[in-house]
Scaffold this motif. Structure first.
Motif, PDB file in Angstrom:
ATOM      1  N   THR A  47       0.864  -1.168   0.000  1.00 22.05           N
ATOM      2  CA  THR A  47       0.000   0.000   0.000  1.00 22.05           C
ATOM      3  C   THR A  47       0.903   1.221   0.000  1.00 22.05           C
ATOM      4  OG1 THR A  47      -1.956   1.021   0.998  1.00 22.05           O
ATOM      5  CG2 THR A  47      -0.243   0.222   2.509  1.00 22.05           C
ATOM      6  N   HIS A  48       0.327   2.409  -0.131  1.00 23.12           N
ATOM      7  CA  HIS A  48       1.173   3.604  -0.236  1.00 23.12           C
ATOM      8  C   HIS A  48       1.696   4.039   1.124  1.00 23.12           C
ATOM      9  CE1 HIS A  48      -1.961   6.231   1.431  1.00 23.12           C
ATOM     10  NE2 HIS A  48      -2.809   5.530   0.700  1.00 23.12           N
ATOM     11  N   ASN A  49       2.833   4.725   1.105  1.00 20.49           N
ATOM     12  CA  ASN A  49       3.340   5.352   2.324  1.00 20.49           C
ATOM     13  C   ASN A  49       2.750   6.755   2.426  1.00 20.49           C
ATOM     14  OD1 ASN A  49       4.751   6.440   0.214  1.00 20.49           O
ATOM     15  ND2 ASN A  49       6.783   6.100   1.076  1.00 20.49           N
ATOM     16  N   GLY A  50       3.187   7.532   3.413  1.00 20.04           N
ATOM     17  CA  GLY A  50       2.613   8.847   3.635  1.00 20.04           C
ATOM     18  C   GLY A  50       1.339   8.757   4.452  1.00 20.04           C
ATOM     19  N   SER A  51       0.563   9.838   4.446  1.00 19.54           N
ATOM     20  CA  SER A  51      -0.683   9.869   5.220  1.00 19.54           C
ATOM     21  C   SER A  51      -1.591   8.713   4.804  1.00 19.54           C
ATOM     22  CB  SER A  51      -1.413  11.198   5.007  1.00 19.54           C
ATOM     23  OG  SER A  51      -0.643  12.280   5.503  1.00 19.54           O
ATOM     24  N   PHE A  52      -2.254   8.132   5.787  1.00 17.61           N
ATOM     25  CA  PHE A  52      -3.105   6.973   5.507  1.00 17.61           C
ATOM     26  C   PHE A  52      -4.560   7.294   5.835  1.00 17.61           C
ATOM     27  CE2 PHE A  52      -1.047   6.416   9.681  1.00 17.61           C
ATOM     28  CZ  PHE A  52      -2.157   6.409  10.515  1.00 17.61           C
ATOM     29  N   HIS A  53      -5.443   6.451   5.286  1.00 15.72           N
ATOM     30  CA  HIS A  53      -6.875   6.571   5.506  1.00 15.72           C
ATOM     31  C   HIS A  53      -7.422   5.222   5.962  1.00 15.72           C
ATOM     32  CE1 HIS A  53      -5.909   9.712   2.474  1.00 15.72           C
ATOM     33  NE2 HIS A  53      -6.665  10.440   3.275  1.00 15.72           N
ATOM     34  N   CYS A  54      -8.696   5.249   6.314  1.00 17.68           N
ATOM     35  CA  CYS A  54      -9.320   4.040   6.843  1.00 17.68           C
ATOM     36  C   CYS A  54      -9.372   2.920   5.807  1.00 17.68           C
ATOM     37  CB  CYS A  54     -10.736   4.365   7.321  1.00 17.68           C
ATOM     38  SG  CYS A  54     -11.567   3.003   8.158  1.00 17.68           S
ATOM     39  N   ASP A  55      -9.583   3.276   4.536  1.00 13.08           N
ATOM     40  CA  ASP A  55      -9.825   2.206   3.561  1.00 13.08           C
ATOM     41  C   ASP A  55      -8.620   1.295   3.380  1.00 13.08           C
ATOM     42  OD1 ASP A  55      -8.535   4.333   2.017  1.00 13.08           O
ATOM     43  OD2 ASP A  55      -9.125   3.229   0.205  1.00 13.08           O
ATOM     44  N   ILE A  74       3.452  -6.194   5.169  1.00 15.01           N
ATOM     45  CA  ILE A  74       2.877  -4.982   4.596  1.00 15.01           C
ATOM     46  C   ILE A  74       4.018  -4.083   4.141  1.00 15.01           C
ATOM     47  CG2 ILE A  74       1.423  -2.965   4.999  1.00 15.01           C
ATOM     48  CD1 ILE A  74      -0.090  -5.614   5.069  1.00 15.01           C
ATOM     49  N   VAL A  75       4.033  -3.764   2.854  1.00 16.07           N
ATOM     50  CA  VAL A  75       5.074  -2.928   2.271  1.00 16.07           C
ATOM     51  C   VAL A  75       4.442  -1.591   1.881  1.00 16.07           C
ATOM     52  CG1 VAL A  75       6.781  -2.700   0.433  1.00 16.07           C
ATOM     53  CG2 VAL A  75       6.246  -4.964   1.371  1.00 16.07           C
ATOM     54  N   ARG A  76       4.907  -0.506   2.493  1.00 17.43           N
ATOM     55  CA  ARG A  76       4.325   0.820   2.236  1.00 17.43           C
ATOM     56  C   ARG A  76       5.259   1.609   1.320  1.00 17.43           C
ATOM     57  NH1 ARG A  76       3.156   4.334   6.444  1.00 17.43           N
ATOM     58  NH2 ARG A  76       1.234   4.947   5.366  1.00 17.43           N
ATOM     59  N   THR A  77       4.814   1.813   0.076  1.00 18.53           N
ATOM     60  CA  THR A  77       5.644   2.493  -0.915  1.00 18.53           C
ATOM     61  C   THR A  77       4.773   2.987  -2.062  1.00 18.53           C
ATOM     62  OG1 THR A  77       7.568   2.264  -2.359  1.00 18.53           O
ATOM     63  CG2 THR A  77       6.107   0.366  -2.203  1.00 18.53           C
ATOM     64  N   LEU A  86       5.276  -7.188  -5.794  1.00 16.77           N
ATOM     65  CA  LEU A  86       4.503  -7.635  -4.638  1.00 16.77           C
ATOM     66  C   LEU A  86       3.378  -8.584  -5.035  1.00 16.77           C
ATOM     67  CD1 LEU A  86       4.315  -4.214  -2.762  1.00 16.77           C
ATOM     68  CD2 LEU A  86       6.026  -6.035  -2.541  1.00 16.77           C
ATOM     69  N   ASP A  87       2.930  -9.363  -4.062  1.00 18.01           N
ATOM     70  CA  ASP A  87       1.880 -10.361  -4.319  1.00 18.01           C
ATOM     71  C   ASP A  87       0.493  -9.732  -4.397  1.00 18.01           C
ATOM     72  OD1 ASP A  87       3.494 -12.960  -4.072  1.00 18.01           O
ATOM     73  OD2 ASP A  87       4.012 -11.896  -2.226  1.00 18.01           O
ATOM     74  N   ALA A  88       0.277  -8.639  -3.690  1.00 21.50           N
ATOM     75  CA  ALA A  88      -0.987  -7.908  -3.741  1.00 21.50           C
ATOM     76  C   ALA A  88      -0.686  -6.439  -3.493  1.00 21.50           C
ATOM     77  CB  ALA A  88      -1.961  -8.436  -2.696  1.00 21.50           C
ATOM     78  N   VAL A  89      -1.528  -5.566  -4.042  1.00 20.19           N
ATOM     79  CA  VAL A  89      -1.362  -4.124  -3.866  1.00 20.19           C
ATOM     80  C   VAL A  89      -2.744  -3.515  -3.644  1.00 20.19           C
ATOM     81  CG1 VAL A  89      -0.613  -1.953  -4.901  1.00 20.19           C
ATOM     82  CG2 VAL A  89       0.702  -4.052  -5.317  1.00 20.19           C
ATOM     83  N   VAL A  90      -2.876  -2.669  -2.613  1.00 14.79           N
ATOM     84  CA  VAL A  90      -4.151  -2.024  -2.333  1.00 14.79           C
ATOM     85  C   VAL A  90      -3.967  -0.509  -2.262  1.00 14.79           C
ATOM     86  CG1 VAL A  90      -4.947  -4.060  -1.056  1.00 14.79           C
ATOM     87  CG2 VAL A  90      -3.976  -2.148   0.198  1.00 14.79           C
ATOM     88  N   ASP A  91      -4.892   0.229  -2.860  1.00 15.41           N
ATOM     89  CA  ASP A  91      -5.002   1.683  -2.742  1.00 15.41           C
ATOM     90  C   ASP A  91      -3.843   2.449  -3.374  1.00 15.41           C
ATOM     91  OD1 ASP A  91      -6.957   3.519  -1.745  1.00 15.41           O
ATOM     92  OD2 ASP A  91      -5.468   4.268  -0.339  1.00 15.41           O
ATOM     93  N   VAL A  92      -3.108   1.828  -4.236  1.00 10.12           N
ATOM     94  CA  VAL A  92      -2.003   2.498  -4.920  1.00 10.12           C
ATOM     95  C   VAL A  92      -1.695   1.691  -6.176  1.00 10.12           C
ATOM     96  CG1 VAL A  92      -0.113   1.234  -3.769  1.00 10.12           C
ATOM     97  CG2 VAL A  92       0.275   3.591  -4.551  1.00 10.12           C
ATOM     98  N   GLY A  93      -1.040   2.321  -7.139  1.00  7.40           N
ATOM     99  CA  GLY A  93      -0.613   1.603  -8.332  1.00  7.40           C
ATOM    100  C   GLY A  93      -1.452   1.854  -9.563  1.00  7.40           C
ATOM    101  N   GLY A  94      -2.676   2.378  -9.390  1.00  4.83           N
ATOM    102  CA  GLY A  94      -3.500   2.713 -10.541  1.00  4.83           C
ATOM    103  C   GLY A  94      -4.036   1.536 -11.307  1.00  4.83           C
ATOM    104  N   VAL A  95      -4.169   0.371 -10.637  1.00  4.64           N
ATOM    105  CA  VAL A  95      -4.636  -0.838 -11.328  1.00  4.64           C
ATOM    106  C   VAL A  95      -5.687  -1.540 -10.482  1.00  4.64           C
ATOM    107  CG1 VAL A  95      -4.000  -3.111 -12.232  1.00  4.64           C
ATOM    108  CG2 VAL A  95      -2.428  -1.180 -12.497  1.00  4.64           C
ATOM    109  N   TYR A  96      -6.793  -1.929 -11.141  1.00  4.97           N
ATOM    110  CA  TYR A  96      -7.742  -2.848 -10.524  1.00  4.97           C
ATOM    111  C   TYR A  96      -7.781  -4.109 -11.367  1.00  4.97           C
ATOM    112  CZ  TYR A  96     -12.142  -5.137  -9.371  1.00  4.97           C
ATOM    113  OH  TYR A  96     -13.095  -6.071  -9.041  1.00  4.97           O
ATOM    114  N   ASP A  97      -7.205  -5.163 -10.845  1.00 10.67           N
ATOM    115  CA  ASP A  97      -7.153  -6.441 -11.542  1.00 10.67           C
ATOM    116  C   ASP A  97      -7.169  -7.546 -10.497  1.00 10.67           C
ATOM    117  OD1 ASP A  97      -6.712  -8.677 -13.038  1.00 10.67           O
ATOM    118  OD2 ASP A  97      -4.855  -7.997 -13.979  1.00 10.67           O
ATOM    119  N   PRO A  98      -8.358  -8.057 -10.154  1.00 14.84           N
ATOM    120  CA  PRO A  98      -8.439  -9.067  -9.093  1.00 14.84           C
ATOM    121  C   PRO A  98      -7.674 -10.348  -9.406  1.00 14.84           C
ATOM    122  CG  PRO A  98     -10.558  -8.787 -10.214  1.00 14.84           C
ATOM    123  CD  PRO A  98      -9.681  -7.677 -10.673  1.00 14.84           C
ATOM    124  N   SER A  99      -7.468 -10.636 -10.688  1.00  9.47           N
ATOM    125  CA  SER A  99      -6.712 -11.842 -11.034  1.00  9.47           C
ATOM    126  C   SER A  99      -5.263 -11.738 -10.588  1.00  9.47           C
ATOM    127  CB  SER A  99      -6.775 -12.094 -12.539  1.00  9.47           C
ATOM    128  OG  SER A  99      -6.071 -11.083 -13.259  1.00  9.47           O
TER     129      SER A  99
END
Length: 364
Positions: A47-55, A74-77, A86-99
């Motif tokens: 997930t991204h580093n910097g300020s975080f949110h609930c989601d 958890i890797v914050r970058t 990475l094996d999974a990425v949430v809330d960063v990266g600009g990609v939605y691909d559940p596969s």
């Protein structure tokens, strides 16, 4: 039935390692209640580093409950080269691909919703829940993922917990109105998670400090998510079954079908509105009678909706705020105990008296 979600909660939440890599920070969490795997950590979730949110705090917590990512780091970058590994990425990266387990919602054209009648745009929390929520619930309840109760909980927990996180993160107002709210409410989960970010006045603005705060945010969001599962499994689901039975038998109480009797005390409002489709084209109940556990019977006016303080039909105006003999004098119904000043509820010493109060209120 319910694993070990109970009193132990997240008391074992701690950091085992904190490894710094320039702009990339890896958090190896040691969340050790028995519902987490103790196997060697191999997967990495970004997930991204910097300020975080609930989601993203909730998304990171939830995805680690899935067998596939149990005990993941958890890797914050924001470094795209690191994210790609990475094996999974949430809330960063600009990609939605559940596969590929990529769950970002910030990219142009993103319009994913949960479905099942829900139309709120998803955040990273909603995306993770959409694809792993049923699996997580089935795992916690030790049921097959295809079990009907798992599906019911999957929908209800989204409605009552996850959807609000999605809406807040996407800036969606709760009410369709240009008027300012009548009061400020900063007690939501999203607000409380946001306040865990390091204060701008803190001398220490290091990545270590930020990641410690993100760990607390994961713990807070995750503990409330698990509590929501526990509540819905142990309270909401049994209440739903009881309310469903009472709705089906309401015409045996009164020919109008507008009076429902609960012979066992349980929460009524939210299960009732979940089941409103069962009522179909027939008149929905206006009053609910319930044993209030004090040898009295409670009559309650059904609310317009679960989150609305207004009743579909309050008890008569001339009864409101009266008690005992004064209420008997006005209503002419023996055994009356009280009627609330707003008219949403009242009490009688017997079932027959409460039923008479309900019938009189329908005619009022």
């Amino acid at each position: 039935m319910f694993g070990a979600i109970g009193a132990r909660g997240l008391s074992c939440f701690s950091f085992r390692h904190l490894v710094m890599h320039s702009k990339t920070t890896t958090l190896r969490f040691a969340l050790q209640p028995s519902w987490f795997s103790t196997t060697t950590m191999k997967k990495r979730v970004g997930t991204h580093n910097g300020s975080f949110h609930c989601d993203e705090a909730l998304a990171c917590f939830m995805i680690r409950l899935a067998d596939k990512f149990s005990g993941a780091e958890i890797v914050r970058t924001r470094d795209p080269k690191v994210l790609e590994t990475l094996d999974a990425v949430v809330d960063v990266g600009g990609v939605y691909d559940p596969s590929r387990d990529r769950f970002d919602h910030h990219q142009k054209g993103f319009d994913q919703v949960f479905g099942h009648g829900f139309n709120t745009k998803l955040s990273s929390a909603g995306l993770v829940y959409k694809h792993y929520g049923a699996h997580i619930i089935a795992k916690e309840l030790q049921l097959d993922e295809g079990h009907l109760d798992v599906h019911r909980l999957y929908l209800s927990i989204y409605k009552n917990f996850v959807e609000a996180v999605d809406a807040v993160d996407n800036g969606i107002n709760q009410f369709d109105s240009d008027k300012p709210p009548r009061y400020v409410n900063n007690t939501s989960l999203s607000s409380r998670v946001s306040r865990l970010n390091p204060e701008w006045t803190e001398p220490d603005q290091s990545s270590e400090k930020e990641n410690e705060a993100f760990g607390r945010a994961m713990g807070l969001a995750g503990s409330e998510f698990l509590e929501s599962i526990r509540f819905h499994a142990k309270s909401w689901l049994p209440a739903r079954s009881i309310v469903e039975e009472c709705l089906a038998s309401r015409y045996q109480v009164d020919a109008s079908g507008e009076i429902m009797v609960m012979h066992r005390s349980c929460p009524v409002s939210e299960p009732f509105y979940t089941l409103k489709t069962i009522v179909g084209g027939l008149m929905a109940p206006i009053f609910c009678l319930q044993d209030d556990r004090t040898q009295n019977w409670r009559i309650q006016a059904v609310a317009v909706s679960p989150d609305d303080f207004r009743s579909r039909k309050p008890l008569p105006v001339n009864w409101r705020g009266l008690e005992n003999d004064k209420l008997l004098e006005v209503s002419g119904i023996p055994g009356c105990v009280f009627v609330h000043a707003s008219g949403f509820t009242g009490g009688n010493r017997s079932y027959e008296g409460a039923l008479e109060m309900a019938r009189a209120s329908l005619k009022a």
